[in-house]
Design an enzyme around this catalytic site. Structure first.
Site, mmCIF file in Angstrom:
data_model
loop_
_atom_site.group_PDB
_atom_site.id
_atom_site.type_symbol
_atom_site.label_atom_id
_atom_site.label_comp_id
_atom_site.label_asym_id
_atom_site.label_seq_id
_atom_site.Cartn_x
_atom_site.Cartn_y
_atom_site.Cartn_z
ATOM 1 N N THR A 125 0.808 -1.226 0.000
ATOM 2 C CA THR A 125 0.000 0.000 0.000
ATOM 3 C C THR A 125 0.839 1.274 0.000
ATOM 4 O O THR A 125 1.922 1.321 0.606
ATOM 5 C CB THR A 125 -0.935 0.013 1.236
ATOM 6 O OG1 THR A 125 -1.491 1.330 1.386
ATOM 7 C CG2 THR A 125 -0.218 -0.339 2.522
ATOM 8 N N GLU A 127 0.227 3.663 1.732
ATOM 9 C CA GLU A 127 0.333 4.139 3.126
ATOM 10 C C GLU A 127 1.730 3.874 3.694
ATOM 11 O O GLU A 127 2.151 4.528 4.646
ATOM 12 C CB GLU A 127 -0.722 3.455 3.999
ATOM 13 C CG GLU A 127 -2.115 4.036 3.874
ATOM 14 C CD GLU A 127 -2.236 5.444 4.442
ATOM 15 O OE1 GLU A 127 -1.826 5.676 5.589
ATOM 16 O OE2 GLU A 127 -2.744 6.316 3.720
ATOM 17 N N TYR A 148 -1.603 0.364 10.738
ATOM 18 C CA TYR A 148 -1.896 -0.304 9.454
ATOM 19 C C TYR A 148 -0.676 -0.246 8.542
ATOM 20 O O TYR A 148 -0.226 -1.267 7.998
ATOM 21 C CB TYR A 148 -3.096 0.392 8.779
ATOM 22 C CG TYR A 148 -3.312 -0.047 7.339
ATOM 23 C CD1 TYR A 148 -3.962 -1.244 7.041
ATOM 24 C CD2 TYR A 148 -2.857 0.734 6.265
ATOM 25 C CE1 TYR A 148 -4.141 -1.659 5.718
ATOM 26 C CE2 TYR A 148 -3.034 0.326 4.953
ATOM 27 C CZ TYR A 148 -3.682 -0.869 4.680
ATOM 28 O OH TYR A 148 -3.852 -1.270 3.374
ATOM 29 N N LYS A 152 1.827 -3.327 7.305
ATOM 30 C CA LYS A 152 1.943 -3.620 5.862
ATOM 31 C C LYS A 152 3.395 -3.473 5.405
ATOM 32 O O LYS A 152 3.883 -4.260 4.587
ATOM 33 C CB LYS A 152 1.046 -2.670 5.067
ATOM 34 C CG LYS A 152 -0.432 -3.053 5.062
ATOM 35 C CD LYS A 152 -0.714 -4.124 4.016
ATOM 36 C CE LYS A 152 -2.206 -4.415 3.887
ATOM 37 N NZ LYS A 152 -2.509 -5.388 2.837
HETATM 38 P P1 NAP Z 1 -11.644 -4.689 1.954
HETATM 39 O O1 NAP Z 1 -12.791 -4.364 1.056
HETATM 40 O O2 NAP Z 1 -11.611 -4.168 3.338
HETATM 41 O O3 NAP Z 1 -11.545 -6.298 2.004
HETATM 42 C C1 NAP Z 1 -10.752 -6.958 2.958
HETATM 43 C C2 NAP Z 1 -10.978 -8.453 2.831
HETATM 44 O O4 NAP Z 1 -10.134 -9.130 3.776
HETATM 45 C C3 NAP Z 1 -12.407 -8.911 3.125
HETATM 46 O O5 NAP Z 1 -12.758 -9.918 2.194
HETATM 47 C C4 NAP Z 1 -12.283 -9.508 4.524
HETATM 48 O O6 NAP Z 1 -13.232 -10.515 4.772
HETATM 49 C C5 NAP Z 1 -10.905 -10.134 4.424
HETATM 50 N N1 NAP Z 1 -10.293 -10.426 5.728
HETATM 51 C C6 NAP Z 1 -10.118 -9.584 6.771
HETATM 52 N N2 NAP Z 1 -9.513 -10.206 7.792
HETATM 53 C C7 NAP Z 1 -9.290 -11.483 7.401
HETATM 54 C C8 NAP Z 1 -8.705 -12.619 8.010
HETATM 55 N N3 NAP Z 1 -8.235 -12.580 9.272
HETATM 56 N N4 NAP Z 1 -8.626 -13.776 7.301
HETATM 57 C C9 NAP Z 1 -9.124 -13.851 6.047
HETATM 58 N N5 NAP Z 1 -9.715 -12.815 5.413
HETATM 59 C C10 NAP Z 1 -9.793 -11.634 6.085
HETATM 60 O O7 NAP Z 1 -10.259 -4.266 1.268
HETATM 61 P P2 NAP Z 1 -9.947 -3.824 -0.250
HETATM 62 O O8 NAP Z 1 -10.197 -2.366 -0.384
HETATM 63 O O9 NAP Z 1 -10.595 -4.783 -1.164
HETATM 64 O O10 NAP Z 1 -8.361 -4.002 -0.260
HETATM 65 C C11 NAP Z 1 -7.770 -5.242 -0.609
HETATM 66 C C12 NAP Z 1 -6.341 -5.293 -0.086
HETATM 67 O O11 NAP Z 1 -5.584 -4.229 -0.666
HETATM 68 C C13 NAP Z 1 -6.192 -5.108 1.418
HETATM 69 O O12 NAP Z 1 -5.096 -5.905 1.817
HETATM 70 C C14 NAP Z 1 -5.842 -3.639 1.593
HETATM 71 O O13 NAP Z 1 -5.115 -3.450 2.779
HETATM 72 C C15 NAP Z 1 -5.011 -3.408 0.354
HETATM 73 N N6 NAP Z 1 -5.034 -2.059 -0.214
HETATM 74 C C16 NAP Z 1 -6.199 -1.444 -0.507
HETATM 75 C C17 NAP Z 1 -6.192 -0.192 -1.112
HETATM 76 C C18 NAP Z 1 -7.480 0.496 -1.498
HETATM 77 O O14 NAP Z 1 -7.427 1.706 -1.768
HETATM 78 N N7 NAP Z 1 -8.594 -0.206 -1.566
HETATM 79 C C19 NAP Z 1 -4.976 0.416 -1.423
HETATM 80 C C20 NAP Z 1 -3.783 -0.259 -1.116
HETATM 81 C C21 NAP Z 1 -3.815 -1.508 -0.528
HETATM 82 P P3 NAP Z 1 -14.679 -10.247 5.496
HETATM 83 O O15 NAP Z 1 -15.658 -10.053 4.364
HETATM 84 O O16 NAP Z 1 -14.889 -11.487 6.273
HETATM 85 O O17 NAP Z 1 -14.511 -9.032 6.364
HETATM 86 O O1 F7E Z 2 -9.252 8.029 4.027
HETATM 87 C C1 F7E Z 2 -9.518 11.457 5.234
HETATM 88 C C2 F7E Z 2 -8.608 10.499 5.966
HETATM 89 O O2 F7E Z 2 -10.264 5.988 5.034
HETATM 90 C C3 F7E Z 2 -8.780 8.860 2.993
HETATM 91 C C4 F7E Z 2 -7.449 2.014 2.481
HETATM 92 O O3 F7E Z 2 -7.968 1.321 1.378
HETATM 93 O O4 F7E Z 2 -6.260 3.570 1.071
HETATM 94 C C5 F7E Z 2 -7.231 3.486 2.099
HETATM 95 O O5 F7E Z 2 -6.785 4.172 3.260
HETATM 96 C C6 F7E Z 2 -8.457 10.234 3.565
HETATM 97 C C7 F7E Z 2 -7.611 10.182 4.849
HETATM 98 O O6 F7E Z 2 -8.637 5.801 3.112
HETATM 99 C C8 F7E Z 2 -12.777 11.222 6.786
HETATM 100 O O7 F7E Z 2 -8.039 11.128 7.110
HETATM 101 C C9 F7E Z 2 -11.430 12.799 6.140
HETATM 102 O O8 F7E Z 2 -6.642 11.186 4.788
HETATM 103 O O9 F7E Z 2 -10.878 6.649 2.671
HETATM 104 P P1 F7E Z 2 -9.861 6.585 3.743
HETATM 105 P P2 F7E Z 2 -7.103 5.721 3.516
HETATM 106 O O10 F7E Z 2 -6.894 5.976 4.951
HETATM 107 O O11 F7E Z 2 -6.337 6.561 2.560
HETATM 108 C C10 F7E Z 2 -4.961 3.061 1.421
HETATM 109 C C11 F7E Z 2 -4.053 3.231 0.224
HETATM 110 C C12 F7E Z 2 -5.021 1.678 1.947
HETATM 111 O O12 F7E Z 2 -4.078 0.903 1.816
HETATM 112 C C13 F7E Z 2 -6.133 1.374 2.916
HETATM 113 O O13 F7E Z 2 -6.351 -0.037 2.976
HETATM 114 O O14 F7E Z 2 -9.686 10.865 3.940
HETATM 115 N N1 F7E Z 2 -10.841 11.611 5.855
HETATM 116 N N2 F7E Z 2 -12.622 12.573 6.722
HETATM 117 C C14 F7E Z 2 -11.650 10.629 6.229
HETATM 118 N N3 F7E Z 2 -11.526 9.274 6.124
HETATM 119 C C15 F7E Z 2 -12.547 8.515 6.589
HETATM 120 N N4 F7E Z 2 -12.466 7.162 6.467
HETATM 121 N N5 F7E Z 2 -13.666 9.066 7.159
HETATM 122 C C16 F7E Z 2 -13.830 10.424 7.280
HETATM 123 O O15 F7E Z 2 -14.838 10.890 7.785
#
Ligand code: NAP
Ligand code: F7E
Length: 340
Positions: A125, A127, A148, A152
């Site tokens: 990520t 992050e 987090y 990671k």
């Molecule tokens: P998400 O919608 O939160 O999905 C997370 C998945 O992980 C769900 O299917 C959840 O299952 C499963 N899970 C959680 N804990 C588990 C455990 N202990 N054992 C097995 N499965 C488990 O996340 P996403 O947005 O699709 O992201 C996918 C991956 O990319 C994650 O690793 C995230 O950290 C990473 N990532 C995301 C972003 C982004 O912007 N979306 C960016 C960079 C990296 P349940 O349905 O049971 O909860």
């Molecule tokens: O926040 C700000 C918050 O929770 C984005 C995950 O998929 O992407 C995701 O992480 C921004 C942050 O995503 C609210 O402070 C303001 O600056 O949508 P978010 P994230 O934290 O960037 C990364 C790449 C991953 O890897 C993660 O798995 O928005 N923000 N106000 C807020 N965020 C939330 N959630 N809620 C608010 O009310």
């Protein structure tokens, strides 16, 4: 026919990836946590009835991982499972480490014994870059600022890069910047905004409360990003790739763009915690800052430099920021309208 195992298949990315791999002719297996809900139902919400086969397991349970690998013998493993919410990681750091760090270690060790020829994709990520100034590429130093991001980063360095270099494991990763979709979890900021503005427009919610409006993110479309995951596993040599659009916007920009697609407009007044957003047509305050949504430490500006992915993977995103916001806003507006 190749066989793929996806952990995290019930999440946003897992569902798009399953769809994509099925379209390429893969046999797709999903590793799902046991719960009182039928995991098929969650997946069917996204995909309808599909030929995905589910196996029960948890990244906190080594036996379940070993059993799944022994049964399936996958060619490709996509490790998308995680406690993926940055804000939640401050409140549940041990759970976050247990899944996002130790879970990856268990998976890599189990692969070495049960499926040694499988290629592994790890969901790393942006992050991990944390407080490193933008733009961020594969050579930018990691400076994580949340549990987090720390978990990671350590998983990336210890188990993905470390085992690749020391043990010759076929481990690759995508260092993905934020990617969103109508399937995004409702507590992430984009989906929170598109749901709240839709409800405000339909008269069933008064106000949207947010944290840091100035944070900037490089937001792309999840459907585009899963194609990059697949490309990463088809390369001759395992590597890590930054995946993003190369464009960033603030949270406030996202609110303005979502309002525009719903034929609303917002006038901003005040600064910091006192900033408010006023509906230009009605004069009502519809956006307010609430400190509850601030994080103890924040990654303020994330902007991808995806040059390596452009050059080596021939990958570029197809959906731009405006199209993404429109897709999400219209999807939520229509869904909510149907329930009224
Ligand atoms: P998400 O919608 O939160 O999905 C997370 C998945 O992980 C769900 O299917 C959840 O299952 C499963 N899970 C959680 N804990 C588990 C455990 N202990 N054992 C097995 N499965 C488990 O996340 P996403 O947005 O699709 O992201 C996918 C991956 O990319 C994650 O690793 C995230 O950290 C990473 N990532 C995301 C972003 C982004 O912007 N979306 C960016 C960079 C990296 P349940 O349905 O049971 O909860
Ligand atoms: O926040 C700000 C918050 O929770 C984005 C995950 O998929 O992407 C995701 O992480 C921004 C942050 O995503 C609210 O402070 C303001 O600056 O949508 P978010 P994230 O934290 O960037 C990364 C790449 C991953 O890897 C993660 O798995 O928005 N923000 N106000 C807020 N965020 C939330 N959630 N809620 C608010 O009310």
């Amino acid at each position: 026919m190749k066989t793929a195992l996806i952990t995290g298949i019930t999440g946003q990315d897992g569902s798009y990836l399953a769809e994509y791999l099925l379209s390429l002719g893969y046999a797709v297996y999903g590793f799902v946590r046991p719960s009182s809900f039928d995991p098929n139902e969650k997946l069917e919400d996204f995909l309808g009835k599909t030929p995905v086969k589910l196996v029960y397991g948890d990244l906190r349970d080594l036996t379940s991982i070993e059993r799944a690998l022994r049964e399936i013998k996958p060619d490709e493993i996509y490790n998308l499972a995680a406690q993926s919410h940055v804000g939640v990681s401050f409140k549940a750091p041990e759970t976050t480490w247990e899944i996002n760090y130790h879970g990856v270690g268990r998976l890599v060790h189990a692969i070495m014994h049960e499926a040694p020829n499988a290629r592994l994709y790890q969901a790393s990520t942006s992050e991990m870059f944390g407080s490193s100034p933008p733009p961020q590429s594969e050579t930018t130093p990691f400076h994580p600022v949340s549990p987090y991001a720390e978990a990671k980063m350590r998983a990336h360095l210890d188990f993905i890069v470390g085992y690749r270099e020391r043990e010759n494991r076929w481990n690759a990763s995508g260092i993905l910047f934020n990617h969103e979709s109508p399937r995004r979890g409702k507590t992430f900021v984009t989906r929170k905004i598109t749901i709240a503005l839709s409800k405000i427009k339909l008269g069933v919610q008064d106000i949207l409360e947010l944290g840091n409006l100035d944070a900037k993110r490089d937001w792309g479309f999840a459907g585009d990003y899963v194609k990059a995951m697949h490309k990463i596993l088809q390369q001759p040599v395992p590597k890590d790739y930054v995946i993003g659009t190369g464009e960033y916007h603030s949270v406030r920009d996202f609110v303005n763009a979502a309002a525009k697609t719903l034929d609303m407009s917002i006038t901003w007044e005040g600064t910091g915690a006192n900033e408010i957003g006023i509906d230009t047509k009605t004069g009502k305050v519809i956006v307010r800052v609430n400190r509850e949504f601030f994080r103890p430490t924040e990654t303020s500006d994330l902007l991808a430099d995806p040059t390596r992915a452009h050059n080596e993977l021939d990958w570029k995103p197809e959906v731009n920021f405006g199209q993404l916001v429109e897709m999400m806003s219209q999807s939520d507006f229509q869904k909510i309208q149907k329930t009224l």
